[in-house]
Design an enzyme around this catalytic site. Structure first.
Site, PDB file in Angstrom:
ATOM      1  N   ASP A 182     -19.005 -85.222   8.942  1.00  0.00           N
ATOM      2  CA  ASP A 182     -18.065 -84.840   9.997  1.00  0.00           C
ATOM      3  C   ASP A 182     -17.909 -83.316   9.980  1.00  0.00           C
ATOM      4  O   ASP A 182     -17.201 -82.763   9.149  1.00  0.00           O
ATOM      5  CB  ASP A 182     -16.721 -85.532   9.748  1.00  0.00           C
ATOM      6  CG  ASP A 182     -15.654 -85.131  10.755  1.00  0.00           C
ATOM      7  OD1 ASP A 182     -15.967 -84.345  11.681  1.00  0.00           O
ATOM      8  OD2 ASP A 182     -14.503 -85.578  10.620  1.00  0.00           O
ATOM      9  N   GLU A 233     -23.365 -57.118  -5.547  1.00  0.00           N
ATOM     10  CA  GLU A 233     -22.752 -57.026  -6.874  1.00  0.00           C
ATOM     11  C   GLU A 233     -21.519 -57.939  -6.902  1.00  0.00           C
ATOM     12  O   GLU A 233     -20.618 -57.768  -6.090  1.00  0.00           O
ATOM     13  CB  GLU A 233     -22.331 -55.583  -7.171  1.00  0.00           C
ATOM     14  CG  GLU A 233     -23.461 -54.575  -7.084  1.00  0.00           C
ATOM     15  CD  GLU A 233     -22.958 -53.143  -7.275  1.00  0.00           C
ATOM     16  OE1 GLU A 233     -21.770 -52.967  -7.609  1.00  0.00           O
ATOM     17  OE2 GLU A 233     -23.757 -52.211  -7.072  1.00  0.00           O
ATOM     18  N   GLU A 286     -18.230 -58.909  -8.462  1.00  0.00           N
ATOM     19  CA  GLU A 286     -17.100 -58.603  -9.343  1.00  0.00           C
ATOM     20  C   GLU A 286     -16.127 -59.782  -9.304  1.00  0.00           C
ATOM     21  O   GLU A 286     -15.908 -60.376  -8.241  1.00  0.00           O
ATOM     22  CB  GLU A 286     -16.402 -57.320  -8.883  1.00  0.00           C
ATOM     23  CG  GLU A 286     -17.282 -56.087  -9.019  1.00  0.00           C
ATOM     24  CD  GLU A 286     -16.637 -54.823  -8.481  1.00  0.00           C
ATOM     25  OE1 GLU A 286     -17.079 -53.727  -8.860  1.00  0.00           O
ATOM     26  OE2 GLU A 286     -15.691 -54.933  -7.670  1.00  0.00           O
ATOM     27  N   GLU A 304     -15.906 -54.929 -16.193  1.00  0.00           N
ATOM     28  CA  GLU A 304     -15.561 -53.941 -15.160  1.00  0.00           C
ATOM     29  C   GLU A 304     -14.265 -53.232 -15.545  1.00  0.00           C
ATOM     30  O   GLU A 304     -13.683 -53.463 -16.598  1.00  0.00           O
ATOM     31  CB  GLU A 304     -15.448 -54.617 -13.796  1.00  0.00           C
ATOM     32  CG  GLU A 304     -16.645 -54.401 -12.884  1.00  0.00           C
ATOM     33  CD  GLU A 304     -16.867 -52.936 -12.524  1.00  0.00           C
ATOM     34  OE1 GLU A 304     -15.926 -52.116 -12.685  1.00  0.00           O
ATOM     35  OE2 GLU A 304     -17.972 -52.603 -12.076  1.00  0.00           O
ATOM     36  N   GLU A 314     -18.509 -58.090 -14.005  1.00  0.00           N
ATOM     37  CA  GLU A 314     -19.502 -58.030 -12.930  1.00  0.00           C
ATOM     38  C   GLU A 314     -20.804 -58.659 -13.384  1.00  0.00           C
ATOM     39  O   GLU A 314     -21.234 -58.469 -14.520  1.00  0.00           O
ATOM     40  CB  GLU A 314     -19.760 -56.579 -12.514  1.00  0.00           C
ATOM     41  CG  GLU A 314     -20.801 -56.450 -11.404  1.00  0.00           C
ATOM     42  CD  GLU A 314     -21.028 -55.007 -10.964  1.00  0.00           C
ATOM     43  OE1 GLU A 314     -22.202 -54.587 -10.889  1.00  0.00           O
ATOM     44  OE2 GLU A 314     -20.029 -54.303 -10.712  1.00  0.00           O
ATOM     45  N   HIS A 373     -20.159 -55.161  -3.397  1.00  0.00           N
ATOM     46  CA  HIS A 373     -20.969 -54.110  -2.791  1.00  0.00           C
ATOM     47  C   HIS A 373     -22.357 -54.670  -2.503  1.00  0.00           C
ATOM     48  O   HIS A 373     -22.939 -55.371  -3.334  1.00  0.00           O
ATOM     49  CB  HIS A 373     -21.088 -52.903  -3.721  1.00  0.00           C
ATOM     50  CG  HIS A 373     -19.787 -52.472  -4.317  1.00  0.00           C
ATOM     51  ND1 HIS A 373     -19.679 -51.970  -5.598  1.00  0.00           N
ATOM     52  CD2 HIS A 373     -18.532 -52.478  -3.805  1.00  0.00           C
ATOM     53  CE1 HIS A 373     -18.424 -51.687  -5.855  1.00  0.00           C
ATOM     54  NE2 HIS A 373     -17.702 -51.984  -4.782  1.00  0.00           N
ATOM     55  N   ARG A 414     -18.112 -42.973  -4.388  1.00  0.00           N
ATOM     56  CA  ARG A 414     -17.549 -44.315  -4.293  1.00  0.00           C
ATOM     57  C   ARG A 414     -16.295 -44.382  -3.412  1.00  0.00           C
ATOM     58  O   ARG A 414     -15.721 -45.446  -3.250  1.00  0.00           O
ATOM     59  CB  ARG A 414     -17.248 -44.849  -5.704  1.00  0.00           C
ATOM     60  CG  ARG A 414     -18.512 -45.235  -6.461  1.00  0.00           C
ATOM     61  CD  ARG A 414     -18.237 -45.588  -7.908  1.00  0.00           C
ATOM     62  NE  ARG A 414     -19.373 -46.249  -8.534  1.00  0.00           N
ATOM     63  CZ  ARG A 414     -20.454 -45.632  -8.990  1.00  0.00           C
ATOM     64  NH1 ARG A 414     -20.546 -44.312  -8.888  1.00  0.00           N
ATOM     65  NH2 ARG A 414     -21.440 -46.318  -9.542  1.00  0.00           N
ATOM     66  N   GLU A 441     -25.688 -48.621  -0.224  1.00  0.00           N
ATOM     67  CA  GLU A 441     -24.832 -49.798  -0.358  1.00  0.00           C
ATOM     68  C   GLU A 441     -23.644 -49.665   0.570  1.00  0.00           C
ATOM     69  O   GLU A 441     -23.153 -48.563   0.830  1.00  0.00           O
ATOM     70  CB  GLU A 441     -24.350 -49.972  -1.800  1.00  0.00           C
ATOM     71  CG  GLU A 441     -23.444 -48.862  -2.294  1.00  0.00           C
ATOM     72  CD  GLU A 441     -22.784 -49.173  -3.634  1.00  0.00           C
ATOM     73  OE1 GLU A 441     -22.968 -50.283  -4.152  1.00  0.00           O
ATOM     74  OE2 GLU A 441     -22.061 -48.292  -4.144  1.00  0.00           O
ATOM     75  N   ARG A 485     -19.778 -50.725   0.692  1.00  0.00           N
ATOM     76  CA  ARG A 485     -18.862 -50.981  -0.414  1.00  0.00           C
ATOM     77  C   ARG A 485     -17.615 -51.780  -0.043  1.00  0.00           C
ATOM     78  O   ARG A 485     -16.847 -52.164  -0.924  1.00  0.00           O
ATOM     79  CB  ARG A 485     -18.433 -49.652  -1.051  1.00  0.00           C
ATOM     80  CG  ARG A 485     -19.573 -48.922  -1.728  1.00  0.00           C
ATOM     81  CD  ARG A 485     -19.120 -47.612  -2.355  1.00  0.00           C
ATOM     82  NE  ARG A 485     -18.061 -47.774  -3.324  1.00  0.00           N
ATOM     83  CZ  ARG A 485     -18.242 -48.193  -4.584  1.00  0.00           C
ATOM     84  NH1 ARG A 485     -19.448 -48.506  -5.014  1.00  0.00           N
ATOM     85  NH2 ARG A 485     -17.210 -48.303  -5.414  1.00  0.00           N
TER      86      ARG A 485
END
Length: 466
Positions: free
Chosen positions: A45, A125, A127, A204, A212, A261, A332, A351, A353
């Protein structure tokens, strides 16, 4: 069927992706898996998956045998298979155009037909946090959330060995402060058994159990499948170790949040499209136009790449999360970062981010590709549009300088407004059906309204005694 016999497999589990990017599943005894299963599929469904209205909800799921892997989390030997949703039709069933796996493949075909490239490689990536305890309550008389992990800095008075990590100081911390090393190593080993190559894993920044796992570059549609399995393996392995894993973008107030990212590059006939020794940061004109497309459509992209209200609590200054519409090398604080370490022509890339793993990876990756291709088709130059390059810390600019910059949306509602106004790049070539976009916006509007109606503990702190 040969594998089922050789491995003495008892059950076959079919994993289906709903509109939010979450696995649902249905299981049959292996003895019932026949050639007809591949032809007739498994009925379900679709209205309960967010794809169709109730009166047209009967669909069938056709397995994709290339995705077959052993499921290590089932005590009874189980073969896991992902596949595609089909609309029941005569004489042959036809693909459900709203189904995420069909959309990501349509985006790849659109790219090939454009002549710009024939392959998109991506590297997301992942995290995430792992907690020892996580509980929440949303009741008329109680609104609360409690999180804990033994190595969080707030446990310094209760951990006799002093084995805690200082606030925001968890990045790449080694044992004894890395208490989940074996758990994450097992996650990576299980993923490699499934054919998903892993680059590395590590702690991280967030001290309250943030980590990560990063795979290797892979073809976009295959990486979308892999993204689902990566989340599945992380959740289930954490549970095996007595932990609970979450990809929630901002579970811990005052610490770094969880992003996803996405690195990307294009190939044509096996050659890199994005490399040019003479270009800024060694990127080609096509690469810059692709960046331009991402930046032009970034507000509407956010609805698909950051589709939770919590997503925008991560996208705030001070935690290495992007807030500014711009691009730069090794920066960053901009939404597009060009990694300086990707020096060889075949690895030159950038990348984006802002995405996080609350997204549906199929919709997220397909939308990123469609925005970038729109940039190349329309020669959208990011520098001429005033989007950079910003080779400075954008967080530390004066208020006057910040006022000159364009910022990412700060609420999911704003991103949905942008998607409502800007989606032609997604519907180009029929890749994203308009009714899917409209349905997605309606579902997320409802979600925003429901969450906005719930009193927040921070409101009690601010207003209770006025």
């Amino acid at each position: 069927m040969k594998l089922i016999k050789e491995e003495d497999i008892k059950m076959v589990d079919f994993k289906i992706v709903d509109i939010n990017g979450q696995f649902r599943h249905v299981t049959i005894p292996a003895s019932q898996f026949t050639v007809d299963t591949m032809k007739d599929g498994i009925g379900f469904d679709a209205s309960n998956y967010g794809y169709a209205v109730v009166e047209k909800s009967d669909m069938v799921f056709i397995p994709d045998l290339d995705t077959a892997v052993m499921d290590p989390y089932c005590e009874i030997s189980t073969l896991s298979i992902t596949g595609n949703a089909m609309i029941i039709d005569y004489p042959e069933n036809r693909p459900l155009d709203q189904y995420p796996r069909n959309i990501v493949r349509a985006a790849e075909n659109y790219m090939k037909d454009s002549g710009i490239a024939d392959t998109m490689l991506i590297l997301p990536e992942f995290e995430f946090h792992m907690f020892d305890d996580a509980a929440w309550s949303v009741k008329p008389y109680e609104i609360s959330a409690n999180l804990d992990t033994e190595q969080a800095y707030w446990n310094s008075d209760s951990q006799g060995q002093g084995n805690v990590v200082a606030h925001q100081k968890h990045y790449h911390m080694a044992k004894p402060f890395d208490g989940t090393y074996e758990c994450r190593s097992e996650m990576c080993l299980e993923l490699e058994k499934m054919g998903i190559e892993i680059k590395y894993h590590h702690p991280e920044v967030g001290a309250a159990g943030q980590f990560e796992i990063e795979p290797m570059l892979g073809q976009m549609s295959k990486m979308a499948d892999a993204s689902m399995m990566i989340k599945y393996v992380i959740h289930n392995t954490a549970l095996k170790y007595g932990k609970v894993a979450t990809f929630m973008p901002k579970p811990v107030y005052g610490e770094a949040g969880n992003g996803m990212h996405v690195h990307m590059l294009l190939l044509k006939d096996g050659k890199p499209v994005f490399s040019d020794d003479e270009g800024y940061s060694h990127l080609s004109r096509e690469a810059h136009y692709f960046i331009g497309g991402l930046l032009k459509h970034i507000a509407s992209l956010c609805a698909l790449t950051n589709p939770s209200t919590n997503s925008f609590k991560r996208l705030v200054p001070g935690f290495e999360a992007p807030v500014t519409v711009g691009y730069a090398t090794s920066n960053r604080s901009a939404v597009i970062r060009i990694p300086a370490y990707a020096k060889t022509p075949e690895l030159r890339r950038f990348e984006i981010r802002n995405p996080d793993a609350t997204c549906n990876p199929y919709l997220c990756y397909a939308a990123i590709l469609m925005a970038g291709l729109d940039g190349i088709k329309n020669k959208i130059d990011p520098e001429k549009n005033g989007w950079g390059p910003y080779d400075m810390n954008l967080y530390s600019l004066s208020d006057k300088e910040k006022a000159k910059l364009t910022q990412l949306p700060t609420r999911l509602d704003d991103a949905l407004d942008a998607l409502e106004a800007d989606h032609d790049y997604l519907t180009a070539g029929g890749v994203f059906p308009l009714h899917l976009i409209e349905n997605f916006i309606a579902l997320k509007r409802k979600e925003c309204l429901q969450l906005a109606a719930i009193p927040h503990p921070g409101e009690f702190d601010r207003y209770f005694n006025l």
